[in-house]
Design a protein around this motif. Structure first.
Motif, PDB file in Angstrom:
ATOM      1  N   PRO A  83       0.826  -1.210   0.000  1.00 53.66           N
ATOM      2  CA  PRO A  83       0.000   0.000   0.000  1.00 53.66           C
ATOM      3  C   PRO A  83       0.861   1.261   0.000  1.00 53.66           C
ATOM      4  CG  PRO A  83      -0.069  -1.058   2.152  1.00 53.66           C
ATOM      5  CD  PRO A  83       0.721  -1.945   1.254  1.00 53.66           C
ATOM      6  N   THR A  84       0.630   2.114  -0.980  1.00 53.65           N
ATOM      7  CA  THR A  84       1.394   3.357  -1.089  1.00 53.65           C
ATOM      8  C   THR A  84       0.525   4.605  -1.015  1.00 53.65           C
ATOM      9  OG1 THR A  84       1.273   3.211  -3.497  1.00 53.65           O
ATOM     10  CG2 THR A  84       3.230   2.280  -2.442  1.00 53.65           C
ATOM     11  N   MET A  85      -0.796   4.423  -1.016  1.00 49.69           N
ATOM     12  CA  MET A  85      -1.706   5.557  -0.935  1.00 49.69           C
ATOM     13  C   MET A  85      -2.871   5.169  -0.026  1.00 49.69           C
ATOM     14  SD  MET A  85      -3.688   7.438  -4.055  1.00 49.69           S
ATOM     15  CE  MET A  85      -2.433   8.594  -4.543  1.00 49.69           C
ATOM     16  N   SER A  86      -3.312   6.118   0.793  1.00 48.54           N
ATOM     17  CA  SER A  86      -4.433   5.851   1.703  1.00 48.54           C
ATOM     18  C   SER A  86      -5.014   7.166   2.193  1.00 48.54           C
ATOM     19  CB  SER A  86      -3.954   5.034   2.910  1.00 48.54           C
ATOM     20  OG  SER A  86      -3.132   5.840   3.738  1.00 48.54           O
ATOM     21  N   ASP A  89      -6.218   8.846   7.975  1.00 49.88           N
ATOM     22  CA  ASP A  89      -6.473   8.136   9.243  1.00 49.88           C
ATOM     23  C   ASP A  89      -5.950   6.696   9.220  1.00 49.88           C
ATOM     24  OD1 ASP A  89      -8.481   7.558   7.359  1.00 49.88           O
ATOM     25  OD2 ASP A  89      -9.977   7.164   8.899  1.00 49.88           O
ATOM     26  N   VAL A  90      -5.560   6.188   8.071  1.00 48.97           N
ATOM     27  CA  VAL A  90      -4.950   4.850   8.007  1.00 48.97           C
ATOM     28  C   VAL A  90      -3.575   4.912   7.333  1.00 48.97           C
ATOM     29  CG1 VAL A  90      -7.099   3.535   8.177  1.00 48.97           C
ATOM     30  CG2 VAL A  90      -6.272   4.284   5.934  1.00 48.97           C
ATOM     31  N   ALA A  91      -2.941   6.073   7.387  1.00 43.50           N
ATOM     32  CA  ALA A  91      -1.638   6.261   6.754  1.00 43.50           C
ATOM     33  C   ALA A  91      -0.582   5.326   7.324  1.00 43.50           C
ATOM     34  CB  ALA A  91      -1.195   7.706   6.894  1.00 43.50           C
ATOM     35  N   PHE A  92      -0.752   4.897   8.558  1.00 45.89           N
ATOM     36  CA  PHE A  92       0.212   3.988   9.173  1.00 45.89           C
ATOM     37  C   PHE A  92       0.310   2.659   8.439  1.00 45.89           C
ATOM     38  CE2 PHE A  92      -3.847   3.078  11.101  1.00 45.89           C
ATOM     39  CZ  PHE A  92      -3.862   1.687  11.216  1.00 45.89           C
ATOM     40  N   LEU A  93      -0.639   2.362   7.576  1.00 42.46           N
ATOM     41  CA  LEU A  93      -0.622   1.106   6.824  1.00 42.46           C
ATOM     42  C   LEU A  93       0.229   1.187   5.560  1.00 42.46           C
ATOM     43  CD1 LEU A  93      -4.405   0.174   7.058  1.00 42.46           C
ATOM     44  CD2 LEU A  93      -2.510  -0.833   8.337  1.00 42.46           C
ATOM     45  N   ARG A  94       0.588   2.386   5.155  1.00 42.36           N
ATOM     46  CA  ARG A  94       1.349   2.566   3.925  1.00 42.36           C
ATOM     47  C   ARG A  94       2.756   2.016   4.053  1.00 42.36           C
ATOM     48  NH1 ARG A  94       0.517   8.819   3.244  1.00 42.36           N
ATOM     49  NH2 ARG A  94      -1.704   8.843   3.694  1.00 42.36           N
ATOM     50  N   GLU A  95       3.238   1.474   2.956  1.00 43.11           N
ATOM     51  CA  GLU A  95       4.627   1.018   2.864  1.00 43.11           C
ATOM     52  C   GLU A  95       5.287   1.845   1.780  1.00 43.11           C
ATOM     53  OE1 GLU A  95       5.074  -3.202   2.468  1.00 43.11           O
ATOM     54  OE2 GLU A  95       3.409  -3.574   3.825  1.00 43.11           O
ATOM     55  N   VAL A  96       6.041   2.831   2.186  1.00 42.34           N
ATOM     56  CA  VAL A  96       6.647   3.740   1.217  1.00 42.34           C
ATOM     57  C   VAL A  96       8.134   3.463   1.105  1.00 42.34           C
ATOM     58  CG1 VAL A  96       6.978   6.152   0.586  1.00 42.34           C
ATOM     59  CG2 VAL A  96       4.928   5.454   1.810  1.00 42.34           C
TER      60      VAL A  96
END
Length: 96
Positions: A83-86, A89-96
Motif C-alpha cells: 500500500p502506497t496511498m491511503s 487516518d490509516v496512513a500507518f498502513l502505507r509502505e513507502v
C-alpha cells in the motif's frame, strides 16, 4: 502486507461446524498483530484476510494452523500488496 483469499472447498454446513474455531484462530492473530482485517466474501464462497506480515513463509505457517485448513474445507491464495496511498487516518498502513 498480504491479501489472503480463502475459498471454501466444502459445503457451508461443514464450514459452519468449524467456524467457532476459525474465529478463535483469527482473534489470536489479530491480537498478535498479524491480521488487520477479515471478513466473508459476498456471496459466501470464502473470505478475505488482510495480513500485516512481510514474510510469506511465516504467513503460510500461520495459515496452516487455521481450523479450515486443518479440516481440509478451504484453500488459500496469497497476493503480496504494497500500500502506497491511503486516507490519512490509516496512513500507518502505507509502505513507502
Amino acid at each position: 502486507m498480504f491479501i489472503v483469499s480463502v475459498t471454501y472447498t466444502a459445503d457451508l454446513s461443514q464450514i459452519d461446524a468449524h467456524l467457532p474455531a476459525h474465529i478463535e484462530f483469527l482473534k489470536k492473530h489479530f491480537d498478535a498483530g498479524n491480521f488487520l482485517l477479515s471478513g466473508r466474501k459476498q456471496p459466501r464462497t470464502g473470505g478475505i484476510i488482510i495480513a500485516a506480515m512481510h514474510n510469506e513463509q511465516e504467513l503460510w505457517s500461520i495459515l496452516r494452523q487455521d481450523p479450515f485448513h486443518l479440516h481440509g474445507v478451504a484453500e488459500y491464495a496469497l497476493t503480496r500488496f504494497l500500500p502506497t496511498m491511503s486516507r490519512e487516518d490509516v496512513a500507518f498502513l502505507r509502505e513507502v
